[in-house]
Write an enzyme that holds these catalytic residues in place. Sequence first.
Site, PDB file in Angstrom:
ATOM      1  N   GLU A  91     -27.869  32.372  -1.756  1.00 32.87           N
ATOM      2  CA  GLU A  91     -28.092  33.029  -0.459  1.00 32.87           C
ATOM      3  C   GLU A  91     -27.039  34.085  -0.164  1.00 32.87           C
ATOM      4  O   GLU A  91     -27.269  35.004   0.642  1.00 32.87           O
ATOM      5  CB  GLU A  91     -28.129  32.002   0.672  1.00 32.87           C
ATOM      6  CG  GLU A  91     -26.804  31.323   0.948  1.00 32.87           C
ATOM      7  CD  GLU A  91     -26.898  30.311   2.082  1.00 32.87           C
ATOM      8  OE1 GLU A  91     -27.391  30.673   3.166  1.00 32.87           O
ATOM      9  OE2 GLU A  91     -26.477  29.144   1.873  1.00 32.87           O
ATOM     10  N   GLY A 113     -17.487  40.601 -34.391  1.00 34.27           N
ATOM     11  CA  GLY A 113     -18.514  41.627 -34.529  1.00 34.27           C
ATOM     12  C   GLY A 113     -19.691  41.196 -35.380  1.00 34.27           C
ATOM     13  O   GLY A 113     -19.617  40.227 -36.143  1.00 34.27           O
ATOM     14  N   LYS A 141     -26.909  27.083 -29.288  1.00 30.89           N
ATOM     15  CA  LYS A 141     -25.698  27.312 -28.494  1.00 30.89           C
ATOM     16  C   LYS A 141     -25.865  26.782 -27.085  1.00 30.89           C
ATOM     17  O   LYS A 141     -24.977  26.112 -26.539  1.00 30.89           O
ATOM     18  CB  LYS A 141     -25.392  28.808 -28.453  1.00 30.89           C
ATOM     19  CG  LYS A 141     -24.272  29.192 -27.499  1.00 30.89           C
ATOM     20  CD  LYS A 141     -24.426  30.613 -27.016  1.00 30.89           C
ATOM     21  CE  LYS A 141     -25.653  30.753 -26.099  1.00 30.89           C
ATOM     22  NZ  LYS A 141     -25.897  32.156 -25.710  1.00 30.89           N
ATOM     23  N   TYR A 144     -19.293  37.974 -25.942  1.00 33.93           N
ATOM     24  CA  TYR A 144     -19.965  36.803 -25.387  1.00 33.93           C
ATOM     25  C   TYR A 144     -19.997  35.639 -26.373  1.00 33.93           C
ATOM     26  O   TYR A 144     -19.872  34.470 -25.973  1.00 33.93           O
ATOM     27  CB  TYR A 144     -21.358  37.154 -24.879  1.00 33.93           C
ATOM     28  CG  TYR A 144     -22.394  37.497 -25.931  1.00 33.93           C
ATOM     29  CD1 TYR A 144     -23.259  36.526 -26.410  1.00 33.93           C
ATOM     30  CD2 TYR A 144     -22.517  38.789 -26.427  1.00 33.93           C
ATOM     31  CE1 TYR A 144     -24.222  36.826 -27.361  1.00 33.93           C
ATOM     32  CE2 TYR A 144     -23.476  39.100 -27.386  1.00 33.93           C
ATOM     33  CZ  TYR A 144     -24.324  38.117 -27.848  1.00 33.93           C
ATOM     34  OH  TYR A 144     -25.269  38.412 -28.790  1.00 33.93           O
ATOM     35  N   ILE A 145     -20.109  35.899 -27.678  1.00 34.71           N
ATOM     36  CA  ILE A 145     -20.158  34.800 -28.643  1.00 34.71           C
ATOM     37  C   ILE A 145     -18.828  34.050 -28.680  1.00 34.71           C
ATOM     38  O   ILE A 145     -18.777  32.816 -28.589  1.00 34.71           O
ATOM     39  CB  ILE A 145     -20.526  35.329 -30.039  1.00 34.71           C
ATOM     40  CG1 ILE A 145     -21.945  35.886 -30.038  1.00 34.71           C
ATOM     41  CG2 ILE A 145     -20.405  34.217 -31.086  1.00 34.71           C
ATOM     42  CD1 ILE A 145     -22.343  36.563 -31.328  1.00 34.71           C
ATOM     43  N   ALA A 196     -38.437  40.476 -48.457  1.00 33.69           N
ATOM     44  CA  ALA A 196     -39.222  41.697 -48.620  1.00 33.69           C
ATOM     45  C   ALA A 196     -38.281  42.885 -48.751  1.00 33.69           C
ATOM     46  O   ALA A 196     -37.350  43.033 -47.954  1.00 33.69           O
ATOM     47  CB  ALA A 196     -40.166  41.900 -47.439  1.00 33.69           C
ATOM     48  N   GLU A 200     -18.221  32.149 -25.311  1.00 34.60           N
ATOM     49  CA  GLU A 200     -19.086  30.980 -25.129  1.00 34.60           C
ATOM     50  C   GLU A 200     -18.612  29.810 -25.976  1.00 34.60           C
ATOM     51  O   GLU A 200     -18.512  28.671 -25.488  1.00 34.60           O
ATOM     52  CB  GLU A 200     -20.529  31.350 -25.465  1.00 34.60           C
ATOM     53  CG  GLU A 200     -21.166  32.246 -24.405  1.00 34.60           C
ATOM     54  CD  GLU A 200     -22.536  32.756 -24.800  1.00 34.60           C
ATOM     55  OE1 GLU A 200     -23.285  33.166 -23.892  1.00 34.60           O
ATOM     56  OE2 GLU A 200     -22.868  32.747 -26.008  1.00 34.60           O
ATOM     57  N   CYS A 203     -28.949  31.623 -29.655  1.00 34.34           N
ATOM     58  CA  CYS A 203     -29.141  31.272 -28.247  1.00 34.34           C
ATOM     59  C   CYS A 203     -29.511  29.813 -28.015  1.00 34.34           C
ATOM     60  O   CYS A 203     -28.925  29.135 -27.174  1.00 34.34           O
ATOM     61  CB  CYS A 203     -30.236  32.144 -27.632  1.00 34.34           C
ATOM     62  SG  CYS A 203     -30.294  33.839 -28.198  1.00 34.34           S
TER      63      CYS A 203
END
Length: 458
Positions: A439, A260, A50, A176-177, A114, A180, A47
């Site tokens: 508005e 994906g 980008k 969206y990736i 971990a 964009e 995010c």
Amino acid sequence: MAYDFDLFVIGGGSGGVRCARIAATHGATVGIAEERFWGGTCVNVGCVPKKIMVNAAEYGQWTEDAAAFGWNVERKGFDLAALAAARDAEVARLNGIYGRLLTGAGCTIFEARATFLDAHTLDVGGKRVTAERIVIAVGGRAVPPPIPGAELGMLSDDVFRLKQVPRRLIVVGSGYIGLEFACIFRGLGAEVDLVYRADLPLRGFDADIRTALKEALDAQGLRQHVGHHPARLDRQGDHLRLSLLGGEAIEADAVLFATGREPHIQGLGLDRAGVMCTAKGAVEVDEEHRTTAPNIYAIGDVTDKLNLTPMATAVGHALADTLFGGTPRKADYHNVPTAVFTSPPIGTVGMTEADAAAQGPVDIYLTRFTPMRHTISGRPGRKTLMKLVVCQRTRKVLGAHMLGEDAAEIMQGIGIAVAAGLTKEDFDRTIGIHPTAAEEFVTLRTRTREAGVRAAAE
């Protein structure tokens, strides 16, 4: 038995950091491990960087428009290295803030991988650590399509390592990736081909928004190859050749696969802890975000419920309050506002027309216009579309959708109204701020159409 920690969080992204920090402020002893970078995908390769690149692309358009407003601006070209330096410095700053937030709250941080040894025991960078409760917050990762030569293409993480803007770019995918980055690189001067399998981009969004976006992409010169699947990617000399099923082929300097993402669970040892996954590879959780192991929880993209950074953050906070704060609560997955930073951007909250109509009759209020900036600049394709989906029976606004300038900023406020269950009449009696595009959301008076009547009759 005594444990090293009351809570151990695996993953230092937005959701994991929030959960760890809030749990620590409630008095819990908290450990958290991150093997790559604090802040996770969003801060480092998602995010934040980008959006900085979105801003860069917008500046290019504004300089083109400036003459219409009386400014004599000379464009001397775009310097990706300069942008990358500023972008990476901001990412590093935020990365450090996340670490300081954790240590300031009293968390013990581990910059290591971990993995589970059993339901209460972890191997953290070669050290054995125990915890009463464990939260899995490892996020997701981009995956290439299963085609020959896919390794020659880029994934979304790779974009931030580019040294120059490709002259010709192919983007595969219309989520969206993909959208964009297609708009970003078009705005930075690249020739862009966009390949996707559907008839319209952005599957899952409202149909009017999808149609308007397709038109906007055409207007800015993106070449859209709809209804196509990639077949293979080959290198030919100094360029790449993407072959599509059916025989068509496209050549470019770079290819971005945005087809994906998957939960990043490989090698975690979930089976040793008794944690089960869904058929799609996500960690299985109940409504409390508890996994199939009673003391282990999972939040964020690894659960594949609603893959948005603010949602993971909200869930992490709610879980910490529930487990250690004495205030059990859940984060609400309904009416979550979201944005897509295409050109122009999209903001949306609540139900699409199709989803709402499937539940009963709805009234649709829709307007489309050229915003004031572009009535002056004359930039083609910069139309604004705004839409309200209203339940006929209750008059509640079930969904609000917008494509146009400042859509994301506007939708944050509209999201409050939709989440609060306000009615169309509540919108109508709100005074608009003039002159603004926003508005229009409170001045829509004429119903465009009704939908869902057949569903109600049945």
